[in-house]
Motif scaffolding. Structure first.
Motif, mmCIF file in Angstrom:
data_model
loop_
_atom_site.group_PDB
_atom_site.id
_atom_site.type_symbol
_atom_site.label_atom_id
_atom_site.label_comp_id
_atom_site.label_asym_id
_atom_site.label_seq_id
_atom_site.Cartn_x
_atom_site.Cartn_y
_atom_site.Cartn_z
ATOM 1 N N ASP A 25 0.835 -1.202 0.000
ATOM 2 C CA ASP A 25 0.000 0.000 0.000
ATOM 3 C C ASP A 25 0.871 1.253 0.000
ATOM 4 O O ASP A 25 0.561 2.247 -0.665
ATOM 5 C CB ASP A 25 -0.941 -0.018 1.202
ATOM 6 C CG ASP A 25 -0.198 -0.067 2.537
ATOM 7 O OD1 ASP A 25 0.765 -0.857 2.656
ATOM 8 O OD2 ASP A 25 -0.566 0.686 3.450
ATOM 9 N N LEU A 26 1.969 1.216 0.750
ATOM 10 C CA LEU A 26 2.904 2.339 0.786
ATOM 11 C C LEU A 26 3.489 2.602 -0.604
ATOM 12 O O LEU A 26 3.612 3.750 -1.047
ATOM 13 C CB LEU A 26 4.021 2.027 1.784
ATOM 14 C CG LEU A 26 5.030 3.130 2.070
ATOM 15 C CD1 LEU A 26 4.420 4.183 2.982
ATOM 16 C CD2 LEU A 26 6.274 2.540 2.727
ATOM 17 N N LEU A 27 3.836 1.530 -1.300
ATOM 18 C CA LEU A 27 4.419 1.659 -2.634
ATOM 19 C C LEU A 27 3.407 2.218 -3.626
ATOM 20 O O LEU A 27 3.738 3.068 -4.466
ATOM 21 C CB LEU A 27 4.938 0.279 -3.081
ATOM 22 C CG LEU A 27 5.645 0.192 -4.422
ATOM 23 C CD1 LEU A 27 6.733 1.237 -4.568
ATOM 24 C CD2 LEU A 27 6.223 -1.215 -4.603
ATOM 25 N N ILE A 28 2.161 1.763 -3.533
ATOM 26 C CA ILE A 28 1.118 2.286 -4.425
ATOM 27 C C ILE A 28 0.903 3.781 -4.182
ATOM 28 O O ILE A 28 0.795 4.577 -5.127
ATOM 29 C CB ILE A 28 -0.189 1.496 -4.235
ATOM 30 C CG1 ILE A 28 -0.038 0.086 -4.819
ATOM 31 C CG2 ILE A 28 -1.374 2.216 -4.901
ATOM 32 C CD1 ILE A 28 -1.206 -0.831 -4.522
ATOM 33 N N ARG A 29 0.871 4.202 -2.924
ATOM 34 C CA ARG A 29 0.694 5.625 -2.609
ATOM 35 C C ARG A 29 1.853 6.457 -3.165
ATOM 36 O O ARG A 29 1.658 7.556 -3.696
ATOM 37 C CB ARG A 29 0.585 5.821 -1.101
ATOM 38 C CG ARG A 29 -0.683 5.256 -0.491
ATOM 39 C CD ARG A 29 -0.751 5.503 1.007
ATOM 40 N NE ARG A 29 -1.856 4.792 1.603
ATOM 41 C CZ ARG A 29 -3.126 5.189 1.600
ATOM 42 N NH1 ARG A 29 -3.429 6.350 1.006
ATOM 43 N NH2 ARG A 29 -4.075 4.474 2.155
ATOM 44 N N ALA A 30 3.081 5.912 -3.046
ATOM 45 C CA ALA A 30 4.244 6.656 -3.529
ATOM 46 C C ALA A 30 4.213 6.823 -5.038
ATOM 47 O O ALA A 30 4.486 7.905 -5.565
ATOM 48 C CB ALA A 30 5.520 5.937 -3.094
ATOM 49 N N VAL A 31 3.886 5.758 -5.757
ATOM 50 C CA VAL A 31 3.840 5.825 -7.217
ATOM 51 C C VAL A 31 2.674 6.682 -7.687
ATOM 52 O O VAL A 31 2.784 7.408 -8.684
ATOM 53 C CB VAL A 31 3.772 4.397 -7.816
ATOM 54 C CG1 VAL A 31 3.492 4.450 -9.320
ATOM 55 C CG2 VAL A 31 5.075 3.645 -7.554
ATOM 56 N N ALA A 32 1.564 6.643 -6.977
ATOM 57 C CA ALA A 32 0.406 7.461 -7.347
ATOM 58 C C ALA A 32 0.746 8.953 -7.327
ATOM 59 O O ALA A 32 0.181 9.737 -8.106
ATOM 60 C CB ALA A 32 -0.763 7.181 -6.404
ATOM 61 N N ASP A 33 1.687 9.333 -6.454
ATOM 62 C CA ASP A 33 2.085 10.740 -6.359
ATOM 63 C C ASP A 33 3.225 11.098 -7.310
ATOM 64 O O ASP A 33 3.778 12.196 -7.215
ATOM 65 C CB ASP A 33 2.521 11.052 -4.917
ATOM 66 C CG ASP A 33 1.334 11.221 -3.993
ATOM 67 O OD1 ASP A 33 0.217 11.443 -4.500
ATOM 68 O OD2 ASP A 33 1.517 11.118 -2.767
ATOM 69 N N LEU A 34 3.561 10.187 -8.215
ATOM 70 C CA LEU A 34 4.641 10.436 -9.176
ATOM 71 C C LEU A 34 4.047 10.327 -10.577
ATOM 72 O O LEU A 34 4.023 9.251 -11.177
ATOM 73 C CB LEU A 34 5.761 9.404 -8.975
ATOM 74 C CG LEU A 34 7.103 9.679 -9.653
ATOM 75 C CD1 LEU A 34 7.718 10.973 -9.134
ATOM 76 C CD2 LEU A 34 8.058 8.509 -9.399
ATOM 77 N N PRO A 35 3.531 11.421 -11.120
ATOM 78 C CA PRO A 35 2.832 11.367 -12.414
ATOM 79 C C PRO A 35 3.661 10.688 -13.499
ATOM 80 O O PRO A 35 4.857 10.938 -13.633
ATOM 81 C CB PRO A 35 2.603 12.839 -12.744
ATOM 82 C CG PRO A 35 2.577 13.519 -11.419
ATOM 83 C CD PRO A 35 3.583 12.785 -10.574
ATOM 84 N N GLY A 36 2.999 9.805 -14.244
ATOM 85 C CA GLY A 36 3.648 9.130 -15.356
ATOM 86 C C GLY A 36 4.370 7.861 -14.978
ATOM 87 O O GLY A 36 4.652 7.024 -15.848
ATOM 88 N N ALA A 37 4.705 7.662 -13.708
ATOM 89 C CA ALA A 37 5.400 6.441 -13.287
ATOM 90 C C ALA A 37 4.426 5.270 -13.293
ATOM 91 O O ALA A 37 3.220 5.430 -13.062
ATOM 92 C CB ALA A 37 6.006 6.623 -11.903
ATOM 93 N N ARG A 38 4.969 4.084 -13.561
ATOM 94 C CA ARG A 38 4.157 2.872 -13.538
ATOM 95 C C ARG A 38 4.704 1.919 -12.475
ATOM 96 O O ARG A 38 5.895 1.960 -12.147
ATOM 97 C CB ARG A 38 4.160 2.177 -14.897
ATOM 98 C CG ARG A 38 3.375 2.940 -15.968
ATOM 99 C CD ARG A 38 3.377 2.181 -17.273
ATOM 100 N NE ARG A 38 2.605 2.832 -18.307
ATOM 101 C CZ ARG A 38 1.335 2.558 -18.587
ATOM 102 N NH1 ARG A 38 0.686 1.652 -17.869
ATOM 103 N NH2 ARG A 38 0.715 3.184 -19.566
ATOM 104 N N LEU A 39 3.821 1.051 -11.976
ATOM 105 C CA LEU A 39 4.191 0.089 -10.949
ATOM 106 C C LEU A 39 3.803 -1.312 -11.386
ATOM 107 O O LEU A 39 2.649 -1.548 -11.769
ATOM 108 C CB LEU A 39 3.497 0.438 -9.627
ATOM 109 C CG LEU A 39 3.649 -0.574 -8.477
ATOM 110 C CD1 LEU A 39 5.111 -0.749 -8.085
ATOM 111 C CD2 LEU A 39 2.816 -0.135 -7.267
#
Length: 378
Positions: free
Chosen positions: A208-222
């Motif tokens: 969940d922490l990783l999803i939140r971090a990537v969500a705040d980084l426009p254009g990044a994919r997980l």
């Protein structure tokens, strides 16, 4: 020499895949019993030529599994029984003791400070573990960190042996063709910044922490490789953060090396780890790594894993570190010294040496009942 390995299940997981890797490096006859779930790793072991028996255990309190396991051990006339994962260690030690096997080894794969195999440690869990551990000859810890935890629990130091997990570094070497193929399959562009994680989707892994971090980084994919009970909640979280189209749930994968080749940075946000096998695999793929806890790295001298960084428990901090990695020029994807240090060949050699020492001078257990006939050796 004949050895029987007893494991709780053989689905896709770190301990299960580690067992398959190790069996290919042990110079002795080995059979396998799985108490439950003869999944993909069981299929792989059979393809490798190993006999796998499914005990069909119905649950933690299926006491009928105990006589069935005793019978398998007696019929196999094994010189040594080696158990893996909590339930198999409890039942396997008792069964081997009842069957008269004098050399009993257990590997502790997943002992954290407050959890074992992703579940909270309770007083009862610890008491049962220690009671059955006394029946064994040796307990193998997969890291110095786990060895210290076992000694702190009261396991005698002379029975604790460190055999770190190992990886086949060549299998994880960066493959540009695999990178292109998987990105194309997922609709990821060649120049997209791709973050990844590998592991069971359970609360302790903190994806969940990783999803939140990537969500705040426009254009990044997980890319998340793994499955588990948290998948619906994690998928809902990604959708709620309007990042559902950028978070790819890949499920349990047998092609983890290919997944790692598709990434630009690897993140392990787990709050507890006994070793950190996924981190070492990522290093073998030449990836920069951000990790919360990783005994495999923490037990090494400094400088063995350049490009890796320990992070805190903040999504904002992780987002900022990922932003820095996106701005940095890509490296050559060469694995650091840490990847070579944790080779599966070295793990096999250490375990073989331990077996030989124990069989040459088995510990004396006054209550053991020996086989009525001499065990066959091969």
């Amino acid at each position: 020499m004949r050895a029987l390995h007893v494991i709780t299940g053989l689905g896709i997981g770190g301990a299960e895949q580690q067992l398959r890797l190790l069996l290919g490096r042990l110079p002795l006859h080995c059979d396998v019993v799985t108490l439950t779930n003869p999944g993909p790793v069981a299929d792989g072991l059979r393809a490798d030529g190993f006999r796998v028996t499914h005990l069909r255990m119905g649950g933690n309190r299926d006491l009928g599994a105990l006589p069935r396991l005793v019978r398998v051990i007696r019929e196999g006339r094994y010189d040594l029984v080696h158990t893996h994962l909590y339930r198999a260690c409890v039942y396997g030690r008792i069964a081997a003791h009842l069957a008269g096997v004098r050399t009993l080894v257990a590997t502790e794969h997943s002992l954290g400070a407050a959890e074992i195999e992703g579940r909270p440690l309770t007083r009862a869990t610890r008491a049962l573990y220690l009671a059955t551990e006394r029946l064994g000859s040796a307990t193998v810890a997969v890291s110095e960190t786990v060895a210290a935890r076992l000694r702190a629990w009261g396991v005698p130091a002379h029975r604790v042996h460190v055999v770190p997990n190992g990886v086949d570094a060549d299998r994880f070497r960066f493959d540009p063709a695999a990178r292109s193929a998987l990105r194309a399959e997922l609709g990821v562009q060649p120049d997209d910044f791709v973050v990844g994680g590998v592991g069971r989707l359970v609360p302790g892994k903190r994806f969940d922490l990783l999803i939140r971090a990537v969500a705040d980084l426009p254009g990044a994919r997980l890319l998340l490789a793994g499955d588990g009970p948290e998948r619906p909640a994690l998928s809902a979280l990604a959708a709620g953060l309007r990042a559902g189209d950028r978070v790819h749930f890949l499920g349990a994968r047998a092609d983890v090396p290919e997944v790692l080749s598709a990434l630009d940075v690897f993140v392990s946000p787990s709050r507890e780890e006994a070793f950190g096998l996924a981190v070492v695999e990522a290093l073998a793929a030449g990836l920069p790594v951000l990790y919360r806890v990783c005994p495999a790295l923490e037990d090494l001298p400094p400088g063995r894993a350049p490009g890796s960084l320990r992070i805190g428990d903040s999504a904002g901090e992780l987002t900022e570190e990922l932003r820095k990695r996106r701005r940095a020029a890509p490296g050559l994807r060469e694995p650091p010294a840490a990847a070579a240090h944790y080779s599966i060949a070295a793990a096999g050699e250490r375990l073989t040496a331990l077996y030989e020492r124990l069989l040459a001078d088995p510990p004396h257990h006054p209550t053991h009942h020996h086989h009525p006939t001499e065990r066959a050796r091969s």
